[in-house]
Scaffold this active site. Structure first.
Site, PDB file in Angstrom:
ATOM      1  N   ARG A  18      22.311  25.761   4.744  1.00  0.00           N
ATOM      2  CA  ARG A  18      22.960  25.152   5.904  1.00  0.00           C
ATOM      3  C   ARG A  18      24.430  24.903   5.591  1.00  0.00           C
ATOM      4  O   ARG A  18      24.861  23.778   5.308  1.00  0.00           O
ATOM      5  CB  ARG A  18      22.216  23.882   6.312  1.00  0.00           C
ATOM      6  CG  ARG A  18      20.902  24.231   7.000  1.00  0.00           C
ATOM      7  CD  ARG A  18      20.241  23.078   7.683  1.00  0.00           C
ATOM      8  NE  ARG A  18      19.221  23.569   8.610  1.00  0.00           N
ATOM      9  CZ  ARG A  18      18.387  22.785   9.272  1.00  0.00           C
ATOM     10  NH1 ARG A  18      18.450  21.479   9.133  1.00  0.00           N
ATOM     11  NH2 ARG A  18      17.496  23.310  10.088  1.00  0.00           N
ATOM     12  N   GLN A  32      25.610  29.399   9.912  1.00  0.00           N
ATOM     13  CA  GLN A  32      24.981  28.730  11.057  1.00  0.00           C
ATOM     14  C   GLN A  32      24.328  29.718  12.016  1.00  0.00           C
ATOM     15  O   GLN A  32      23.252  29.453  12.559  1.00  0.00           O
ATOM     16  CB  GLN A  32      26.013  27.888  11.797  1.00  0.00           C
ATOM     17  CG  GLN A  32      26.396  26.618  11.079  1.00  0.00           C
ATOM     18  CD  GLN A  32      27.410  25.794  11.843  1.00  0.00           C
ATOM     19  OE1 GLN A  32      28.079  26.292  12.746  1.00  0.00           O
ATOM     20  NE2 GLN A  32      27.537  24.524  11.501  1.00  0.00           N
ATOM     21  N   ASP A  57      20.766  30.790  10.904  1.00  0.00           N
ATOM     22  CA  ASP A  57      19.822  29.717  10.592  1.00  0.00           C
ATOM     23  C   ASP A  57      18.615  29.734  11.529  1.00  0.00           C
ATOM     24  O   ASP A  57      18.650  29.179  12.629  1.00  0.00           O
ATOM     25  CB  ASP A  57      20.557  28.377  10.679  1.00  0.00           C
ATOM     26  CG  ASP A  57      19.733  27.211  10.168  1.00  0.00           C
ATOM     27  OD1 ASP A  57      18.526  27.380   9.950  1.00  0.00           O
ATOM     28  OD2 ASP A  57      20.305  26.117  10.000  1.00  0.00           O
ATOM     29  N   SER A  95      17.055  26.216  12.487  1.00  0.00           N
ATOM     30  CA  SER A  95      17.757  25.483  13.540  1.00  0.00           C
ATOM     31  C   SER A  95      17.458  26.058  14.910  1.00  0.00           C
ATOM     32  O   SER A  95      17.187  25.323  15.867  1.00  0.00           O
ATOM     33  CB  SER A  95      19.267  25.506  13.282  1.00  0.00           C
ATOM     34  OG  SER A  95      19.596  24.714  12.168  1.00  0.00           O
ATOM     35  N   TYR A 113      18.735  18.356   4.836  1.00  0.00           N
ATOM     36  CA  TYR A 113      17.439  17.783   5.170  1.00  0.00           C
ATOM     37  C   TYR A 113      17.327  16.379   4.601  1.00  0.00           C
ATOM     38  O   TYR A 113      17.946  16.039   3.599  1.00  0.00           O
ATOM     39  CB  TYR A 113      16.307  18.644   4.606  1.00  0.00           C
ATOM     40  CG  TYR A 113      16.258  20.027   5.173  1.00  0.00           C
ATOM     41  CD1 TYR A 113      15.613  20.278   6.372  1.00  0.00           C
ATOM     42  CD2 TYR A 113      16.871  21.090   4.519  1.00  0.00           C
ATOM     43  CE1 TYR A 113      15.555  21.551   6.905  1.00  0.00           C
ATOM     44  CE2 TYR A 113      16.831  22.368   5.042  1.00  0.00           C
ATOM     45  CZ  TYR A 113      16.168  22.592   6.234  1.00  0.00           C
ATOM     46  OH  TYR A 113      16.131  23.859   6.757  1.00  0.00           O
TER      47      TYR A 113
END
Length: 373
Positions: free
Chosen positions: A121, A126, A129, A132, A229
């Site tokens: 991350r 991004q 990902d 996500s 996380y």
């Protein structure tokens, strides 16, 4: 360079790893695409759409022949890749901690397995990902499913016959899924509150118009765990949070739990005693039910009733939105491979930062540090 798209074989998996949009983009890079017949049907993509985009649609089991890269949603059995080139890349969500034996079998078969859920991350990753993109949809779906199960309206309604009060929604865990759950519940007109062990999320909760519910004067997690996380809470914080949640949860109509810790069982957030304190007719949606559950007694893919409260959760929530989930996941895969595409070699060449993060196996061995530690 041939890229193969597998038809998913896992029960209940409705997503697909490529769409006609990403097929065209891969072909523009110079790749040839093979798609297993029927791969996109559950995501509302016909074989003809892939063919029109320029892919070769082949019978099940034939698409991987001579493939250099195989794309999938969930990790397939290594036998599924028979006929692919030696050292074939497999890019999918591979569940390395829960399916370690399968990872070992990838190594034995000479497959270079790339776990898409291990994408770091960081800013430049991004768009790759997958956690996500899929969690975003999962948070939305959790609220919609809970609203459908809840026997009342979400927004406040003022009518000639009287006023209907707004539903109270409490979101536990403010990651990507939790933030989308907050936003969705707010759009539906609910009064929303939320909590998290990371103090930095307070502003995010408030920015969405929800009420933050936090333990004060007890150290929880000041920052974030590796990769953005949460990590496990201290015993003191767990006790203080349980007391705070118990008083708050009794007033709620809907509870959405979203807490997960990579590589470990989901933390228990809601006990049977707390369920018993809720009003009859309330609903709890456990987004972590497939990883052991945040809620005591939750069962994947079933709606059970305890103390008059309905508890539910899907084993694969994004699969309940197959078209959108597939579109986002396919773009994640394209963004991942295209970012490293070497025009001279006609294939992607991974760098160390992202490549080492996602690569599980190489040269017949398990090489990922997270699995060797």
């Amino acid at each position: 360079m041939r890229i193969a798209i597998l038809k998913e074989r896992a029960a209940g998996e409705t997503r697909v790893s490529a769409t006609p949009e990403t097929v065209r983009k891969f072909i523009a890079l110079g790749a040839a695409l093979s798609v297993e017949s029927g791969a996109g049907l559950s995501a509302s993509i016909a074989d003809a759409a892939y063919a029109e985009a320029g892919a070769e649609v082949l019978p099940e089991g034939q698409a991987v022949k001579d493939a250099d890269i195989v794309l999938a949603v969930q990790g397939p059995d290594p036998a599924t890749l028979a006929g692919a080139k030696p050292g074939v890349w497999l890019a999918a969500v591979l569940d390395p901690f829960g399916q370690r034996a399968r990872v070992d079998s990838y190594a034995s078969a000479g497959i270079e397995a790339l776990a898409m859920e291990f994408i770091p991350r960081i800013t430049r990753a991004q768009s790759m990902d997958v956690l996500s993109s899929q969690s975003n949809l999962a948070g939305y779906k959790a609220v919609i499913a809970a609203a459908d199960t809840y026997g009342r309206a979400f927004p406040m309604m003022m009518t000639a016959a009287g006023t209907i009060t707004a539903a109270r929604v409490f979101v536990m865990g403010v990651g990507v899924a939790g933030l989308q759950a907050i936003a969705t519940a707010r759009r539906l007109g609910a009064q929303v509150s939320a909590t998290d062990v990371r103090s930095a999320t307070r502003e995010q909760i408030e920015s969405l118009g929800a009420k933050p519910v936090f333990v004060d004067k007890v150290a929880g997690i000041e920052g974030e765990g590796a990769g953005g996380y949460a990590t496990e809470m201290s015993e003191e914080y767990q006790k203080a949070q349980a007391e705070l949640v118990s008083s708050h949860i009794a007033k709620q109509d809907i509870v959405i739990t979203t807490a997960l810790i990579p590589g470990r069982a989901a933390p228990r957030l809601v006990s049977d005693a707390q369920i018993a304190s809720m009003k009859p007719g309330s609903v709890i949606f456990d987004l972590a039910v497939a990883q052991g559950g945040n809620v005591e007694g939750s069962v994947a893919d079933e709606v059970i009733e305890r103390h008059g409260v309905k508890i539910m959760g899907f084993s694969n929530t994004p699969a309940h939105l197959p078209a959108d989930a597939s579109a986002l996941y396919a773009r994640n895969l394209y963004n991942f491979l295209s970012a490293f595409w070497d025009k001279e070699q006609g294939r992607p060449v991974l760098d160390e930062e992202i490549g080492n993060a996602v690569r599980l196996t190489q040269g017949g061995k398990v090489v990922n540090e997270r699995l060797l530690g």
